[in-house]
Design an enzyme around this catalytic site. Structure first.
Site, PDB file in Angstrom:
ATOM      1  N   GLY A 170      26.720 -20.953  -3.669  1.00 13.78           N
ATOM      2  CA  GLY A 170      25.846 -20.833  -2.511  1.00 13.78           C
ATOM      3  C   GLY A 170      24.452 -21.339  -2.800  1.00 13.78           C
ATOM      4  N   ASP A 198      33.658 -18.174  -4.464  1.00 13.86           N
ATOM      5  CA  ASP A 198      33.601 -19.355  -5.320  1.00 13.86           C
ATOM      6  C   ASP A 198      34.967 -19.639  -5.945  1.00 13.86           C
ATOM      7  OD1 ASP A 198      30.354 -19.902  -6.021  1.00 13.86           O
ATOM      8  OD2 ASP A 198      30.877 -17.932  -5.260  1.00 13.86           O
ATOM      9  N   HIS A 252      22.897 -12.122  -5.751  1.00 11.67           N
ATOM     10  CA  HIS A 252      22.947 -12.239  -4.293  1.00 11.67           C
ATOM     11  C   HIS A 252      22.219 -11.089  -3.611  1.00 11.67           C
ATOM     12  CE1 HIS A 252      26.412 -14.503  -5.842  1.00 11.67           C
ATOM     13  NE2 HIS A 252      26.093 -15.354  -4.895  1.00 11.67           N
ATOM     14  N   GLY A 261      29.477  -7.307   6.516  1.00 15.09           N
ATOM     15  CA  GLY A 261      29.114  -7.192   7.927  1.00 15.09           C
ATOM     16  C   GLY A 261      29.367  -8.413   8.766  1.00 15.09           C
ATOM     17  N   ASP A 287      39.344  -1.213   6.093  1.00 12.99           N
ATOM     18  CA  ASP A 287      38.981  -2.544   5.619  1.00 12.99           C
ATOM     19  C   ASP A 287      39.079  -3.535   6.767  1.00 12.99           C
ATOM     20  OD1 ASP A 287      38.594  -4.574   3.360  1.00 12.99           O
ATOM     21  OD2 ASP A 287      40.437  -5.276   4.324  1.00 12.99           O
TER      22      ASP A 287
END
Length: 586
Positions: free
Chosen positions: A62, A121, A228, A410, A564
């Site tokens: 990223g 990744d 992150h 989210g 989940d």
């Protein structure tokens, strides 16, 4: 370093919307380093000097970690890099194009993918690796680096941190000398065992437009932070940064079993906002504590190597070279990569050859007549099913996002909506008489539009299913499900009971497996039974402890008793399949 609170209302930017100007950043990179081949739209950067048969290293991930990855492109390190959106893995399509780009001028000498161990990744690089091997017969392999020592790895493994730079530096030097991809892969795995990294911060970072992922009080520090913005393993009160360094060094030493007279190399990495003055002090305190432990710091590198946007923190990264002191020679070898200390690539004049244009594929490139042909009636049923899937997913975007906010990132609903919207857009163009071609098309949509771990995982599943259907002259949905799971599980260590989307998909496969030589007359019975099994499994999933995703590594998030989002998404689209089939097959 002093801990303090922060929020998105405190954000200040030199440029409006400054941290999301990715195309502009790559345009600026092209101006700064004319030797680079830069493709801003695809966020691919390459170094093309001359054609020779040797292994090339490809890195990426990223955005938000700059100067990584493109800062380490240069002679003796990476040959190309691919970047995604902020903290989102690069698209497997772009990775695939970068692999082909390198293969164009290294005479099929091999491409080694250096991948930090994060789910998205691993999936996206894995998918690109599979495509390059099977479609283009390129000699390509994936090396996963996992050097975070702040916590046990568990099923998902340790996270990739700044230690991957040692891997790139050593393997890059050997690749330059002509080592084979097999030798480099073997050595890379050995190097990975000798790495340990740990991060400490006084603030989270600000992802553009979002609140910080954690807040700290005065005097508090987050221990074991990732790249992150995620919270660490513990929160520590400290008034002297030397105490934090001692904790970090002790953790590294215990992980690597370092003892008196061990020999190491050390990176002191700025995670974003630490000044050079502070970095110098941190380097001093770290070196002096290693001296106190009688551990020799043979090489020390201090600076901004891999950041977490604007996090106010630092990371210590160590490689144990005690038994492999020749590695120091490879680390010392000159490189033209601008982010590695001591290089001067930006001012050296080297004639640049004409670059290859990268063609990004589209859905129309997929063979429309792969595998078995089905009747017009069957194709209309298939169309109705796909339409129902798209519509039902779009109706549940907010539901999926809300579920994902509790134990994920989210954005599951938003991710699924990108697939659903594109599916409904192209539905009338799909080769509906050829189910294998349809599945390949759906895999492309997942790969191209969804992004992140979900997009890569669904693309792997659909690619596996399509591969099975394309290899036979009849419809075998049971075999397709099996091959889908086998393909995806090559790149994911998630299994039954880990509270992921695999749980309901495995439940579907188990029901299909009960019926030998499944015929169309049995579809209704099988679908009804499988749907009930999916509902039962989803009820069980709610009570499971998450082994993957945010809830598996952020201790403050409790997953038991919460659904989940990925598993619930499977229930939505499988219910859509059943509903549409019942309505149209009568």
């Amino acid at each position: 370093m002093m801990a303090n609170e922060n929020s998105k209302t405190d954000e200040k930017y030199l440029l409006e919307n400054g941290r999301v100007l990715l195309k502009e950043m790559f345009d600026g990179l092209a101006y700064t380093y004319p030797l680079f081949d830069v493709y801003p739209e695809n966020r691919i950067v390459g170094l093309k000097l001359k054609s020779e048969k040797r292994v090339c290293l490809l890195g990426g991930g990223g955005s938000g970690h700059e100067p990584y990855p493109f800062g380490y492109i240069g002679d003796g390190m990476l040959s190309a890099s691919v970047s995604g959106y902020v903290f989102t893995c690069c698209s497997s399509l772009n990775i695939y194009q970068a692999i082909k780009y390198l293969n164009n001028y290294n005479c099929n000498g091999g491409v080694l993918l250096i991948v930090a161990n994060y789910t998205g990744d691993v999936f996206n690089f894995g998918l690109a690796c599979e495509k390059a091997k099977k479609i283009d017969n390129i000699n390509v392999a994936e090396l996963i680096v996992s050097d975070d020592c702040s916590r046990p790895g568990g099923k998902v493994g340790k996270r990739g941190m700044c230690g991957l730079l040692y891997v790139i530096k050593i393997l890059g030097a050997l690749a330059k000398r002509g080592s084979s991809i097999e030798d480099l892969l073997c050595l890379g795995r050995n190097i990975n065992k000798k790495l340990a990294s740990i991060g400490i911060s006084a603030t989270s970072c600000n992802v553009p437009g979002e609140d910080p992922s954690f807040l700290l009080q005065q005097g508090e520090f987050e221990f074991g932070v990732g790249l992150h913005g995620e919270a660490g393993t513990s929160r520590i009160k400290a008034y002297d940064v030397k105490d934090l360094i001692r904790l970090a060094v002790d953790k590294i030493c215990s992980t690597l079993c370092l003892k008196e007279f061990s020999i190491i190399c050390l990176i002191v990495n700025n995670l974003g906002l630490v000044s050079h003055i502070e970095l110098g002090a941190l380097a001093k305190y770290t070196k002096e504590y290693f001296d106190e432990l009688k551990i020799e710091v043979s090489r020390m590198f201090v600076g901004t190597f891999i950041v977490s946007l604007n996090m106010y923190g630092f990371q210590l990264s160590v490689i144990d070279v005690s038994a492999n002191q020749e590695w120091i020679n490879y680390i010392d070898e000159e490189t033209s990569a601008f982010a590695w200390p001591g290089n001067h690539m930006s001012i050296k004049k080297i004639e640049k050859q004409k670059s290859e244009n990268i063609k990004i594929p589209n859905i129309d490139d997929i063979n429309p007549k792969v595998g078995v042909y089905i009747s017009e009636k069957a194709s209309l049923i298939l169309k109705s099913i796909l339409k129902q899937i798209g519509e039902d997913l779009l109706k549940n975007v907010d539901v999926l996002n809300k579920l994902d906010q509790e134990i994920g990132d989210g954005d599951n609903g938003s991710t699924m909506s990108r697939f659903a919207s594109e599916l409904l857009t192209v539905l009338n163009k799909l080769p509906l008489n050829y189910p294998a071609s349809v599945l390949y098309s759906l895999a492309f949509i997942c790969e191209d539009k969804m992004g992140g771990a979900s997009g890569a995982l669904y693309s792997l599943l659909l690619t596996g299913a399509a591969g099975h259907l394309s290899s036979i002259n009849y419809l075998d949905w049971t075999g397709a499900l099996k091959n889908a799971l086998d393909t995806a599980m090559k790149y994911s260590s998630a299994r039954k009971g880990d509270k992921t989307m695999f749980d309901p998909i495995i439940a579907i496969y188990q029901v299909f497996q009960e019926y030998k030589d499944l015929s169309s007359k049995q579809y209704t019975t099988v679908l009804e039974k499988a749907l009930q099994h999916v509902h039962d499994v989803c009820n069980d999933v709610k009570q499971m402890k998450a082994e993957f995703g945010k809830a598996s590594y952020v201790e403050s998030v409790t997953s038991v008793g919460k659904m989940d989002a990925g598993a619930h998404g499977v229930a939505i689209w499988f219910n859509a399949i059943c509903t549409a089939y019942m309505n149209t097959s009568e």
